[in-house]
Every structure is written in C-alpha cells, then in structure tokens.
Design a protein around this motif. Sequence first.
Motif, mmCIF file in Angstrom:
data_model
loop_
_atom_site.group_PDB
_atom_site.id
_atom_site.type_symbol
_atom_site.label_atom_id
_atom_site.label_comp_id
_atom_site.label_asym_id
_atom_site.label_seq_id
_atom_site.Cartn_x
_atom_site.Cartn_y
_atom_site.Cartn_z
ATOM 1 N N ILE A 284 0.859 -1.183 0.000
ATOM 2 C CA ILE A 284 0.000 0.000 0.000
ATOM 3 C C ILE A 284 0.895 1.234 0.000
ATOM 4 O O ILE A 284 1.838 1.344 0.782
ATOM 5 C CB ILE A 284 -0.961 0.019 1.207
ATOM 6 C CG1 ILE A 284 -1.850 1.282 1.136
ATOM 7 C CG2 ILE A 284 -0.244 -0.087 2.532
ATOM 8 C CD1 ILE A 284 -3.005 1.280 2.134
ATOM 9 N N PHE A 285 0.608 2.149 -0.905
ATOM 10 C CA PHE A 285 1.292 3.433 -0.996
ATOM 11 C C PHE A 285 0.373 4.514 -0.436
ATOM 12 O O PHE A 285 -0.845 4.464 -0.624
ATOM 13 C CB PHE A 285 1.632 3.763 -2.447
ATOM 14 C CG PHE A 285 2.634 2.833 -3.087
ATOM 15 C CD1 PHE A 285 3.942 3.234 -3.296
ATOM 16 C CD2 PHE A 285 2.263 1.561 -3.501
ATOM 17 C CE1 PHE A 285 4.862 2.392 -3.889
ATOM 18 C CE2 PHE A 285 3.173 0.697 -4.100
ATOM 19 C CZ PHE A 285 4.483 1.122 -4.287
ATOM 20 N N TYR A 286 0.964 5.518 0.198
ATOM 21 C CA TYR A 286 0.214 6.628 0.763
ATOM 22 C C TYR A 286 1.171 7.806 0.869
ATOM 23 O O TYR A 286 2.304 7.731 0.375
ATOM 24 C CB TYR A 286 -0.366 6.249 2.138
ATOM 25 C CG TYR A 286 0.687 5.868 3.161
ATOM 26 C CD1 TYR A 286 1.118 6.771 4.138
ATOM 27 C CD2 TYR A 286 1.273 4.594 3.155
ATOM 28 C CE1 TYR A 286 2.100 6.420 5.067
ATOM 29 C CE2 TYR A 286 2.246 4.242 4.080
ATOM 30 C CZ TYR A 286 2.661 5.157 5.024
ATOM 31 O OH TYR A 286 3.629 4.820 5.929
ATOM 32 N N HIS A 287 0.763 8.917 1.458
ATOM 33 C CA HIS A 287 1.730 10.006 1.651
ATOM 34 C C HIS A 287 1.652 10.573 3.065
ATOM 35 O O HIS A 287 0.634 10.476 3.740
ATOM 36 C CB HIS A 287 1.573 11.114 0.596
ATOM 37 C CG HIS A 287 0.250 11.803 0.559
ATOM 38 N ND1 HIS A 287 -0.533 11.892 -0.583
ATOM 39 C CD2 HIS A 287 -0.451 12.483 1.501
ATOM 40 C CE1 HIS A 287 -1.625 12.575 -0.332
ATOM 41 N NE2 HIS A 287 -1.602 12.944 0.931
ATOM 42 N N ASP A 288 2.802 11.149 3.495
ATOM 43 C CA ASP A 288 2.866 11.782 4.805
ATOM 44 C C ASP A 288 3.541 13.150 4.678
ATOM 45 O O ASP A 288 3.775 13.633 3.570
ATOM 46 C CB ASP A 288 3.571 10.879 5.830
ATOM 47 C CG ASP A 288 5.081 10.754 5.609
ATOM 48 O OD1 ASP A 288 5.643 11.494 4.769
ATOM 49 O OD2 ASP A 288 5.713 9.923 6.277
ATOM 50 N N CYS A 302 4.985 7.268 0.709
ATOM 51 C CA CYS A 302 5.488 6.183 1.547
ATOM 52 C C CYS A 302 4.885 4.859 1.062
ATOM 53 O O CYS A 302 3.921 4.849 0.288
ATOM 54 C CB CYS A 302 5.105 6.406 3.005
ATOM 55 S SG CYS A 302 5.737 7.939 3.727
ATOM 56 N N VAL A 303 5.427 3.749 1.546
ATOM 57 C CA VAL A 303 4.899 2.434 1.184
ATOM 58 C C VAL A 303 5.039 1.484 2.363
ATOM 59 O O VAL A 303 5.976 1.597 3.150
ATOM 60 C CB VAL A 303 5.623 1.871 -0.070
ATOM 61 C CG1 VAL A 303 7.100 1.613 0.208
ATOM 62 C CG2 VAL A 303 4.947 0.609 -0.576
ATOM 63 N N GLU A 304 4.085 0.569 2.491
ATOM 64 C CA GLU A 304 4.138 -0.509 3.485
ATOM 65 C C GLU A 304 3.775 -1.819 2.802
ATOM 66 O O GLU A 304 2.907 -1.862 1.928
ATOM 67 C CB GLU A 304 3.141 -0.271 4.632
ATOM 68 C CG GLU A 304 3.195 1.086 5.284
ATOM 69 C CD GLU A 304 4.437 1.328 6.107
ATOM 70 O OE1 GLU A 304 5.158 0.343 6.408
ATOM 71 O OE2 GLU A 304 4.699 2.505 6.438
#
Length: 458
Positions: A284-288, A302-304
Amino acid sequence: MTIYRKISLIGAAVCAALSINAQNPIIQTYFTADPAPMVYDGTVFLYTSHDEDSTVNNFFTMYDWRCYSSKDMVNWTDHGAVASLKNFTWMSKANGAWAPQCIERNGKFYLYVPIHGEGISVLVADSPTGPFHDPIGKRLVDSDHIWQDIDPTVAIDDNGQAYLYWGNPALWYVKLNDDMVSYDKSVGDNEIVSVEMTAEAFGSKAGRDGKPGTTYTEGPWFYKRNNLFYMIYAAEGIPEYISYSTAPTAEGPWTYRGHIMKRADHLAFTNHAGIIDFNGNSYIFYHDQNLSKGQGFKRSVCVEQFSYNADGSIPLITPTKAAVTKSVVNLNPFKKVEAETIAWSKGLKTEGNSQTGVYVTKIENDDYLTVRSVDFGKGAKKFAANVASGSHGGQIEVRVGNPNGELLGTIDVKNTGGWQKWIIVKGKVKTVTGIHDLCLVFKGAEGELFKFDWWQFE
C-alpha cells in the motif's frame, strides 16, 4: 574486546540500522503525493503528483506529474516530470496538477489526470515514462461537478470493460470505450453514473452540512483482486483516514469494510492510497508530511508491505519509517546503474535533458545517496562514475551500508569543463563480497560540486 572497539561497533550498528530503516518516505529529492503504482513488465511504475518546494498563497502548488520505477521495491529510479499542465494547450490553468493514475492497454499507456477546477483529462504514450500527449484536445470528463471532478482511478474488468471512477465528496463513474479516451454518451444524462452514497456502502458519519452522510471523502483507488472489487478511499474528512469498501462487480453494490490506516501525527491532513500486488507481495502506498517536517502542502510518498486476510479483507496497517524491509531482487552493480536510482538520500535533487536523461544534481559537501541490496558477488576492483562539473569538483566516497560505513575507495572528480561536459572517472576500491547496502558520500569545498549521471563497478 576493548571498550573503544565495543563503542565503535555499537555506533556502526546504529548508523547501519538508521540507514536500513529510514526508508519512508521513499522519495527524498522532491515532495511527492497521491501515489499511483502500476505493475508492468516486471517493474513497478509509480506516478505521483508533485508539491513544489515553495507554495503559492499557502495552498497546494502543483504543476506536473512525476514517475519513478523499481524492480526491487527498495530502490527507486527517477524518470522526471513525465507530464505537466503544459501538455494541455487548450487550457490556461497555471496550478492544480492533482492526483493521477496510469493504466496500460494494448501497448498504450493512459494517464488520467485531474486539474483542479478544470475536471479530468487524459494523456497517452507508447512508453510508461512518456512522452505523453493529449489525444483529444479537451476534457475527458466534462460534468456539472467540475470542481469536484478530481482523483480519477481506472481498472479493466475480466470482460475487457474499463471503468473510470472519481470524485469528492461523492463518487461517480463512466464506462470507457475501448479507445480509453472516450465514453458512450448515447444514453443521454446517464453516461456519468452517480454512485448511491449509503451507510451500508461507505460507512456513516455526519456530513459537511451536519446531516447524516458517509465516511467517503475523496481519493478513490479502484481495482479487482481474485473475485472481489475494492474501492480504497480517503475517509472521514480532514485529517483523513484510509478506508475501503468491496463489491462483487465493478458497478457495486458496495459494502463498507472499515479502516485500513488511521490518522497519525506524521501523516498529512489529506491522504491518497494506491494498492498493488507485485512478485507475490502486497503493498500500500500513501503520503505523509515527515520530509517537510509537518507542512501539509509538502507531502511525500510512503509504502508498506502487508498481507490480505484469508477472506480477502485488508488488515489495519500502521504507517512506519521502515517501509519495505526486504528487497524483491538484488541490484547488480556490474551493470550501469543510474545515479538517480536511490533508496535514501540527503540534500540531493534531480534534473534532466533530452541528451543525458535524468541525473543527480545539487550535490554539496556531505550529501549522500544509499542504494540497497547490492550483490557484489565475488567482489570488484574498480568503481566508475559519469560526472560533469563546472566548479572545483570534489570526491565520491564509496562506503558500505551508510555514510559512516567501511570506506572502499575515494574517486576524485575535477572540473570537467562545464556542467554538461560529461566524463567517466574511475578509482580502485577494496574488495567487498556478498550482498550489502552501498552508500556514496560526496565531499568537497563549499557550493555545488558536480552532477552525477551513472555508476558501475568493474
């Protein structure tokens, strides 16, 4: 063992741990947001929006869309700005290049982009990294909701039907034609379908007007996995959670499934997720807003890594600084490696041109870049780099693991006769075998030292 040696080893271990674990955000050379990963031909191509270093009117300042790629999920190669608002000659909008998504069909790559206040448009290319061009010379989605027509997401079902979803604060979709740049308008007002926003479909919370509403806010990400369709989205207003719903078909009916990622202090007040499967793993990619130290208009992708539950549901995922801890494949240092292939960096930028492509720039004393999971095999004797300098030049320290790791060798870079006068410099290195992270540390006097295009061990 002496106390001094114990302290040295502890210090080295701490530095190594920091080097390995400080991988989120995965891009440090620019502020990137709204990640849209696409798997194609054994590679993950990551499309992002781009928050400028300087904001205008304390608001999102976004002019282009960038692309990065990875075969190992730990090192990311910068392909530069692959599209921008300048692609649309019919439009005079100067700002508002918001969340994109790209998909491949029949050897063509379709990049769906929202332009704040201008609806949704589409670009097409023969390569995932462009060049992209405008095939229709107008908006693709031209509805009564133009300010809400943002965040397009696209997927193709098993029957070959492509669906384009989008929207804030509601959700709409169209069935795209096979050409991917038009949709059937022969059905009158029903060519754009408004999804029914119910608590059963998207959860329940008070709306902006105080009346009962759903948790859905914006940023949809639509895909099929096994026999289930997923709709991931930013939820519950600002600051935003990541939640999801599922459906048996591409058109619903949708069932609310709950949170994927809850609010956290270092996350931005907006969020936008993208999910892929790659080489047997799920990400899963997202942003911070860690890189900008809390500035919500300067976000970073970011990625997890995660695993689906047995029933296909998605677990609650905690954002971390570690990102992906294990590479999918190791990097071969005996083939030319683009300098803009980076796991972690300090102080660097990238730029490019049609002759050289993308390269690393803004290199100053003590800046560095790290590349992970480098397979040195039985060892190497020399290190080569393609560089250009219009100043006094500097040095490249080749180190194992991190900026304080074992020094393998130092390569001198002198004035090459200009910032675009590229030469190959070489130097001997100590033999290192096996798999290690590699850190290239840049040293020199004050100011920009040189530009850096590629490197290779011999």
